[in-house]
Design an enzyme around this catalytic site. Structure first.
Site, PDB file in Angstrom:
ATOM      1  N   ASP A 294       6.134  -4.272  19.234  1.00  0.00           N
ATOM      2  CA  ASP A 294       4.750  -3.880  19.040  1.00  0.00           C
ATOM      3  C   ASP A 294       4.783  -2.409  19.424  1.00  0.00           C
ATOM      4  O   ASP A 294       4.928  -2.083  20.605  1.00  0.00           O
ATOM      5  CB  ASP A 294       3.805  -4.648  19.965  1.00  0.00           C
ATOM      6  CG  ASP A 294       2.363  -4.229  19.727  1.00  0.00           C
ATOM      7  OD1 ASP A 294       2.098  -3.018  19.694  1.00  0.00           O
ATOM      8  OD2 ASP A 294       1.501  -5.112  19.573  1.00  0.00           O
ATOM      9  N   HIS A 295       4.712  -1.527  18.460  1.00  0.00           N
ATOM     10  CA  HIS A 295       5.072  -0.143  18.774  1.00  0.00           C
ATOM     11  C   HIS A 295       4.100   0.515  19.754  1.00  0.00           C
ATOM     12  O   HIS A 295       4.423   1.536  20.350  1.00  0.00           O
ATOM     13  CB  HIS A 295       5.270   0.698  17.505  1.00  0.00           C
ATOM     14  CG  HIS A 295       4.010   1.152  16.830  1.00  0.00           C
ATOM     15  ND1 HIS A 295       3.223   0.313  16.091  1.00  0.00           N
ATOM     16  CD2 HIS A 295       3.406   2.368  16.759  1.00  0.00           C
ATOM     17  CE1 HIS A 295       2.195   1.005  15.610  1.00  0.00           C
ATOM     18  NE2 HIS A 295       2.285   2.259  16.000  1.00  0.00           N
TER      19      HIS A 295
ATOM     20  N   HIS B 109      -1.724  -4.737  18.861  1.00  0.00           N
ATOM     21  CA  HIS B 109      -1.746  -3.472  19.600  1.00  0.00           C
ATOM     22  C   HIS B 109      -2.799  -3.455  20.721  1.00  0.00           C
ATOM     23  O   HIS B 109      -2.504  -3.128  21.867  1.00  0.00           O
ATOM     24  CB  HIS B 109      -2.000  -2.296  18.658  1.00  0.00           C
ATOM     25  CG  HIS B 109      -1.025  -2.195  17.521  1.00  0.00           C
ATOM     26  ND1 HIS B 109       0.286  -2.590  17.643  1.00  0.00           N
ATOM     27  CD2 HIS B 109      -1.154  -1.738  16.245  1.00  0.00           C
ATOM     28  CE1 HIS B 109       0.915  -2.380  16.482  1.00  0.00           C
ATOM     29  NE2 HIS B 109       0.063  -1.868  15.619  1.00  0.00           N
TER      30      HIS B 109
HETATM   31  C1  BG6 Z   1       0.341  -0.346  12.297  1.00  0.00           C
HETATM   32  C2  BG6 Z   1      -0.735  -0.827  11.356  1.00  0.00           C
HETATM   33  O1  BG6 Z   1       0.819  -1.407  13.064  1.00  0.00           O
HETATM   34  O2  BG6 Z   1      -0.198   0.633  13.156  1.00  0.00           O
HETATM   35  C3  BG6 Z   1      -1.322   0.329  10.569  1.00  0.00           C
HETATM   36  O3  BG6 Z   1      -0.185  -1.779  10.460  1.00  0.00           O
HETATM   37  C4  BG6 Z   1      -1.767   1.434  11.499  1.00  0.00           C
HETATM   38  O4  BG6 Z   1      -2.414  -0.103   9.797  1.00  0.00           O
HETATM   39  C5  BG6 Z   1      -0.664   1.784  12.500  1.00  0.00           C
HETATM   40  O5  BG6 Z   1      -2.088   2.549  10.717  1.00  0.00           O
HETATM   41  C6  BG6 Z   1      -1.170   2.752  13.547  1.00  0.00           C
HETATM   42  O6  BG6 Z   1      -0.114   3.220  14.321  1.00  0.00           O
HETATM   43  P1  BG6 Z   1      -0.238   4.604  15.075  1.00  0.00           P
HETATM   44  O7  BG6 Z   1       1.013   4.690  15.868  1.00  0.00           O
HETATM   45  O8  BG6 Z   1      -0.349   5.656  14.025  1.00  0.00           O
HETATM   46  O9  BG6 Z   1      -1.462   4.524  15.921  1.00  0.00           O
END
Ligand code: BG6
Length: 485
Positions: free
Chosen positions: A181-182, A244
């Protein structure tokens, strides 16, 4: 620690995730000398191409216009580490071919140790066959480690997630599996542990006695153009809230872990998530953007069904039934096509006791995850001068100003490095995923029309702050606007 004799295999090497995140992160780690000395990178995808063509694509993923010259030399060196194999995802022969290629690289090693990290930058439809084929054709049985990195969507609801977990588990142990989950790799999310547990002042105020309500907000200024097909099947809750924002919530609210060890942290996260009942319909506000200011509405996308009621915005309220948090509303809200890019946690404290002060602004602690990482505390101070009047002001820790020379790492860099080290702290454990789906599945089934007619989201204009109903929604849950006091 990092292992020598390591190959990182990126499956889905020509897909969007690999292009935007995986390769740039690998390159970032390489440039900062964080990859094992003798690392090799192998791209794998269906597209047939030779090494030269692959290197050309790789270069286009890594170009950084701000830093042309230095980068050019590093890109050349990085390309020297990378090779490519094409093949399908379902058939064993393709994976035998991949294995032959890996063995050929390994035949040059000085020692017998062989480590393989498989990064699945792939659509969920092929997770299971790939997990199976990798285990059966490309697994190092002795003298090294095998790890598999996978990323959401992990199913669509509790049942499908369980199916997926069970299928992958036949081939890969929990210890070998790294579920990304980044958000857990973001600097400010990692900072939550330190902010909370390394500061007595914070810990002391971190409960229902001091805190009135908490908002965790995700805003993006663009719509789903170009990925409407994917998005329509999942919706904003599965895209952002269930993973997230819930991850952020769990670290924000868990009890202090016994140690920094992965299982200690994840035990505490699971424990607090288990105290959250499924979200109620009346605690939910759903929205969908419509065309405004020359920007297309969600339904204007050709890949979206014309009458789709898929939410592109959602606000939900979660309640934690434990002694620390009973009665405190946690509002998670996320939307596409809004007025700005911003992800933040906003903790609003209770009113001060009435008496000498009344109608005074509440304290708020804001942790801005992005952009421009910051932690700031809204405080009342005496207006300087020969009279006593309180004025709302801020204690401000903006990273750009305080840590001027420090580069904030990319989330994917941090997470790939953790995988190489075998550290699971910032990855989602199987039981964590299970309990996350329990919280969201009933509301998702309602939205999907499994329990009757599908709810119709309210509309909001592209580029706006969200549905006009939002202010009332958060105020009903206790949020008090500073200018309202
Ligand atoms: C992803 C979603 O997990 O996270 C995208 O699928 C979203 O829809 C993205 O744009 C957002 O990531 P970050 O790191 O740009 O906040």
């Amino acid at each position: 620690e990092l292992k020598d004799n390591t190959i990182i295999i990126v499956l889905g090497a020509s897909g969007d995730l690999a292009k935007k995140k995986t390769f740039p992160a690998l390159f970032g780690l390489y440039r900062q000398n964080f990859l094992p000395r003798d690392v090799k990178i192998v791209g794998y995808a269906r597209t047939k191409m030779d090494r030269e063509e692959f290197h050309k694509r790789e270069t286009s993923y890594l170009k950084n216009p701000n830093d042309e010259e230095a980068v050019a030399a590093d890109i050349e060196a990085f390309k020297g580490l990378s090779t490519y194999v094409s093949g399908g995802y379902e058939d064993a022969e393709s994976f035998q071919k991949l294995n032959d290629h890996l063995e050929e690289i390994e035949s040059h090693y000085q020692s017998k140790e062989r480590n393989r990290i498989f990064y699945l930058a792939l659509p969920p439809s092929v997770f299971i066959p790939v997990a199976k084929n990798l285990k059966e054709q490309c697994y190092v049985e002795k003298g090294g480690v095998n790890r598999i990195i996978i990323e959401k969507p992990f199913g669509k609801d509790l049942e499908s997630a369980r199916e997926l977990l069970t299928s992958v588990k036949q081939y890969w142990t929990e210890d070998e599996t790294f579920r990304i989950d980044h958000y857990l790799g973001k600097e400010m999310v990692k900072n939550l542990l330190v902010l909370r547990f390394a500061n007595v002042a914070m810990s002391a105020a971190w409960d229902k006695n001091s805190i009135s309500n908490v908002q965790i907000t995700f805003k993006e200024p663009f719509g789903t153009e170009g990925r409407g097909g994917y998005f329509d099947e999942f919706g904003i809750i599965r895209d952002i809230l269930q993973n997230h924002l819930l991850q952020v919530l769990s670290i924000l609210t868990m009890e202090r872990p016994v140690s920094f060890a992965a299982e200690d942290i994840r035990d505490e996260k699971v424990k607090v998530l288990r105290a959250i009942p499924p979200i109620e319909r009346e605690d939910t506000l759903l929205g969908q953007y419509v065309s405004a200011n020359g920007k297309p509405g969600y339904l204007d996308d050709d890949t979206v069904p014309p009458n789709s009621v898929c939410p592109t915005f959602a606000a939900t309220t979660l309640w934690i039934h434990n002694p620390r948090w009973e009665g405190v509303p946690f509002i998670l809200k996320a939307g596409k096509a809004l007025n700005e890019a911003k992800v933040e946690v906003r903790i609003q404290f209770k009113d001060v006791t009435q008496g000498i002060f009344k109608d005074i602004a509440r304290n708020e602690l804001v942790i801005r995850i992005q952009p421009s990482e910051a932690v700031y505390l809204k405080l009342n101070a005496k207006t300087p001068g020969l009279y006593t009047r309180a004025i709302p002001t801020e204690m401000d820790l903006t990273y750009k100003r305080r840590f001027t020379d420090t580069k904030i790492p990319e989330a994917y860099e941090a997470l790939i490095l953790d995988t190489l080290k075998g550290d699971h702290s910032n990855f989602v454990r199987n039981d964590e995923l299970d309990v996350a789906w329990k919280i969201f599945t009933p509301i998702l089934h309602w939205i999907d029309g499994k329990d009757g007619p599908r709810p119709r989201p309210v509309t909001y204009p592209y580029g706006s702050r969200g549905p006009k109903e939002l202010n009332a929604f958060v105020e009903k849950r206790g949020y008090k606007r500073a200018d309202a006091s």
